[in-house]
Design an enzyme around this catalytic site. Structure first.
Site, PDB file in Angstrom:
ATOM      1  N   LYS A   1       1.034  -1.225  -0.114  1.00  0.00           N
ATOM      2  CA  LYS A   1      -0.111   0.024  -0.174  1.00  0.00           C
ATOM      3  C   LYS A   1       0.946   1.229   0.116  1.00  0.00           C
ATOM      4  O   LYS A   1       0.406   2.402   0.002  1.00  0.00           O
ATOM      5  CB  LYS A   1      -0.975   0.121   1.311  1.00  0.00           C
ATOM      6  CG  LYS A   1      -1.673  -1.123   1.252  1.00  0.00           C
ATOM      7  CD  LYS A   1      -2.428  -1.272   2.567  1.00  0.00           C
ATOM      8  CE  LYS A   1      -2.889  -2.728   3.131  1.00  0.00           C
ATOM      9  NZ  LYS A   1      -3.591  -2.871   4.208  1.00  0.00           N
TER      10      LYS A   1
ATOM     11  N   GLY B   1       1.366   6.446   0.319  1.00  0.00           N
ATOM     12  CA  GLY B   1       0.592   5.493   0.877  1.00  0.00           C
ATOM     13  C   GLY B   1      -1.097   5.620   1.010  1.00  0.00           C
ATOM     14  O   GLY B   1      -1.255   6.851   0.949  1.00  0.00           O
TER      15      GLY B   1
END
Length: 182
Positions: free
Chosen positions: A43, A55
């Protein structure tokens, strides 16, 4: 935690800026309702020729769309993080397609951190720490304490903060992805 067509999204993403180093980390868990469907998701991404870290928390497909748009803005604004974040947020608020996306982004370069929300907010934290996701507040609290009371570097703070969040938040696991800008 957002619900969208019976899918429950939870995660932890944290960004720390310390001593000229930026670091963003996340856990790897992807959940579908009360089931863990993936434990090693990435992520955190490097953008704009490895000069920006980003992120995401939220719906994965939505987050990838936003990351793509953010990377386009970074290109258009020669890597200017704040300007790119504001332009993405403006588009997110006004574009009919983008408005439906459920995600949040945290981005950092060597000098600043920004948090971009689905409401079109761009937040630059006062303390060089930003966190999102279901475990975000736990990681944020841990990082603040570590920044104030230790000499740990950015990466160590991110790692320890994620560990704390993974011990508290059921939607956060201990399979971390951590990226750092020297």
């Amino acid at each position: 935690m957002k619900h969208h067509s019976s899918i429950c999204y939870g995660t932890t993403v944290i960004a720390v800026l310390r001593d000229g180093k930026a670091c963003i980390g996340s856990d790897g868990q992807v959940s579908l309702d009360a089931t863990i469907v993936k434990s090693g998701a990435r992520k955190v991404r490097r953008l704009y020729n490895d000069t920006v870290l980003a992120g995401f928390a939220g719906a994965t497909a939505d987050a990838f769309t936003l990351l793509e748009r953010f990377d386009e803005q970074l290109g258009a604004h020669r890597g200017n993080l704040a300007r790119s974040a504001v332009e993405l947020a403006k588009a997110w608020r006004t574009d009919r397609f983008l408005r439906r996306l459920e995600a949040m982004l945290v981005a950092a370069n060597k000098t600043e951190i920004v948090l971009i929300s689905g409401n079109g907010d761009v937040i630059v934290p006062d303390d060089n720490i930003a966190a999102v996701g279901s475990g975000g507040n736990y990681a944020l609290a841990a990082a603040r304490v570590l920044m104030r009371h230790t000499n740990m570097n950015a990466r160590q703070i991110v790692e320890e903060s994620l560990r704390v969040a993974s011990e508290i938040c059921v939607f956060t696991n201990d399979r971390f992805t951590i990226e750092e800008l020297p």
